[in-house]
Scaffold this motif. Structure first.
Motif, PDB file in Angstrom:
ATOM      1  N   GLU A 182       0.740  -1.120   0.004  1.00 41.79           N
ATOM      2  CA  GLU A 182       0.016  -0.052  -0.099  1.00 41.79           C
ATOM      3  C   GLU A 182       0.827   1.185   0.247  1.00 41.79           C
ATOM      4  O   GLU A 182       0.449   2.302  -0.835  1.00 41.79           O
ATOM      5  N   ALA A 183       1.778   1.353   0.809  1.00 36.78           N
ATOM      6  CA  ALA A 183       2.752   2.487   0.764  1.00 36.78           C
ATOM      7  C   ALA A 183       3.434   2.580  -0.275  1.00 36.78           C
ATOM      8  O   ALA A 183       3.689   3.657  -1.005  1.00 36.78           O
ATOM      9  N   ALA A 184       4.011   1.615  -0.934  1.00 34.72           N
ATOM     10  CA  ALA A 184       4.592   1.613  -2.242  1.00 34.72           C
ATOM     11  C   ALA A 184       3.589   2.276  -3.498  1.00 34.72           C
ATOM     12  O   ALA A 184       4.232   3.037  -4.432  1.00 34.72           O
ATOM     13  N   LYS A 185       2.467   2.124  -3.441  1.00 30.18           N
ATOM     14  CA  LYS A 185       1.518   2.603  -4.301  1.00 30.18           C
ATOM     15  C   LYS A 185       0.831   3.877  -4.206  1.00 30.18           C
ATOM     16  O   LYS A 185       0.481   4.631  -4.978  1.00 30.18           O
ATOM     17  N   ASP A 186       1.120   4.391  -2.853  1.00 26.63           N
ATOM     18  CA  ASP A 186       0.582   5.702  -2.469  1.00 26.63           C
ATOM     19  C   ASP A 186       1.646   6.885  -2.888  1.00 26.63           C
ATOM     20  O   ASP A 186       2.581   6.805  -2.278  1.00 26.63           O
ATOM     21  N   ASP A 187       1.141   7.825  -3.604  1.00 23.53           N
ATOM     22  CA  ASP A 187       2.013   8.736  -4.208  1.00 23.53           C
ATOM     23  C   ASP A 187       2.018   9.827  -2.948  1.00 23.53           C
ATOM     24  O   ASP A 187       3.141  10.478  -2.966  1.00 23.53           O
ATOM     25  N   ASN A 188       1.269   9.670  -1.933  1.00 23.18           N
ATOM     26  CA  ASN A 188       1.659  10.601  -0.589  1.00 23.18           C
ATOM     27  C   ASN A 188       2.796   9.886   0.201  1.00 23.18           C
ATOM     28  O   ASN A 188       3.222  10.720   1.011  1.00 23.18           O
ATOM     29  N   VAL A 189       3.068   8.874  -0.081  1.00 16.98           N
ATOM     30  CA  VAL A 189       4.134   8.239   0.759  1.00 16.98           C
ATOM     31  C   VAL A 189       5.546   8.481   0.012  1.00 16.98           C
ATOM     32  O   VAL A 189       5.802   8.040  -1.088  1.00 16.98           O
TER      33      VAL A 189
END
Length: 403
Positions: A182-189
């Protein structure tokens, strides 16, 4: 840096901007330039300040530049600042935007500023059903064994089984992998960090998981062991294939799998009360987490042997001396310091971090995947061996006698 990142303070104040040269707007225009001193402006204008800082989506350089100019006109009136050099195009663009509002009254500038912010807020106002999915909140409904939080560009994944000293059970293996994905796909991360709740980072593998898998396969130990091996390989692969910077925040004692995977992190910050131990031989097992490869690379063959074969327990300082830990932070200031570090790491350009990590790690990825497979194959054999079963039974009987 992703256009979907939160508007965070990545922009120096105007007095600093004049010293900057040839930098793109997205790296120098942010909320800090849109802030203002309170005391003389209308309450609605003050309210907009808070709303600007809560925006999750970057409105783009053009809108931010207009907001900056309106803010300066609203609070200071006509531009009287010295004109920057034409070579400093960032400062020049900001100066021109403000100067173009000359003769616009403070009240009119305030009204325009309020209107822009209201429009931005309205486009991303969450519904009652989606509020719990806000990336600023803990997504507790999705995870049972970890806490997942995204704040200021940093994703913090917290092992959340404090009553079990954050021992990693089957559910936790699965959820950590999902959280990293999820973190890998989240542009906010921009960066991700893994830590533990309570006094432990993690007591390592929850041994009850193997029995559970064997029962799920009709009591067939071989099938249960193979299923466990597949779960472990997938779990370790999620670390190997995580392309963004990964930070370990070791808040207390770490054992087994929580130690062996540290060689796959990019930075490891340890509390002064953290300890590190890999008691594989006592359990009739062998190393995992690619530690059979990474530990020798980090600390040399002899020091790695001392840990992986002879179970030497390291203090935080000893782990630092062996390059397993990047830095040791006093327990009394650990939370404050790591928050400062994470905020700094997450303020850096996202793509630059990903590409730089790729240059350092990509050549090793195939090797790590091979090591992971070999380690898991060996563990599947170990888990069904008489030696391992006897060692685990001995361990469990000692544990029961202490209860």
């Amino acid at each position: 840096m992703s256009s979907n990142r939160r508007l965070v303070s990545v922009l120096p104040k105007l007095s600093q901007a004049s010293r900057m040269r040839a930098r793109p707007f997205h790296s120098v225009i942010s909320v800090r330039d849109l802030s203002f001193q309170s005391g003389s402006l209308e309450s609605k204008f003050h309210d907009m300040k808070g709303k600007v800082s809560s925006l999750k989506t970057d409105p783009g350089n053009e809108v931010k530049l207009k907001m900056y100019a309106l803010f300066k006109q609203s609070t200071e009136g006509d531009n009287s600042a010295p004109k920057p050099s034409a070579l400093n195009f960032v400062a020049k663009a900001k100066w021109d935007a403000w100067n173009n509002l000359k003769s616009l009254s403070k009240d009119d500038a305030m009204s325009e500023y309020i209107k822009i912010v209201q429009e931005l807020v309205s486009t991303e106002e969450p519904t009652s059903d989606s509020e719990t999915k806000d990336s600023e909140s803990l997504s507790g409904s999705k995870y049972e064994t970890v806490l997942y939080e995204v704040k200021n560009g940093c994703c913090k994944i917290t092992l959340n089984r404090p009553q079990k000293y954050n021992a990693i059970n089957l559910k936790c293996y699965d959820e950590i992998g999902i959280a990293l994905e999820e973190a890998a796909k989240d542009d906010n991360v921009v960066v991700a960090a893994l830590t533990g709740s309570g006094t432990y980072y993690s007591a390592g593998n929850d041994l009850s998981g193997f029995s559970q898998l064997a029962q799920e396969h009709g009591g067939d130990m071989q099938k249960g062991a193979q299923a466990a091996g597949n779960i472990l390989e997938k779990f370790v692969s999620s670390f190997i294939n995580f392309l963004k910077p990964l930070i370990g925040l070791i808040n207390g004692p770490a054992v087994g799998i929580s130690v062996t995977t540290l060689g796959l992190f990019d930075i490891v910050l340890a509390s002064s009360n953290a300890t590190f131990q890999t008691p594989f031989p006592s359990l009739g097992q062998t190393p995992e987490g690619c530690s059979s490869y990474t530990f020798a690379k980090l600390m040399g063959h002899n020091k790695a042997t001392e840990m992986l074969l002879y179970e030497k327990k390291l203090s935080a300082v000893e782990a630092y001396d062996r390059n397993l830990v990047t830095e040791v932070i006093d327990q009394s200031s650990f939370e404050r310091v790591i928050e400062e570090r994470l905020n700094f790491y997450a303020s850096l350009p996202s793509n630059s971090l990903v590409y730089s990590k790729g240059l350092m790690r990509d050549r090793k990825r195939d090797k790590l995947m091979t090591v992971n497979r070999e380690e898991c194959d060996r563990l599947v054999e170990r888990w069904t061996s008489e030696e391992c079963i006897s060692a685990i039974m001995k361990f469990m009987s000692r544990k029961q006698s202490k209860m």
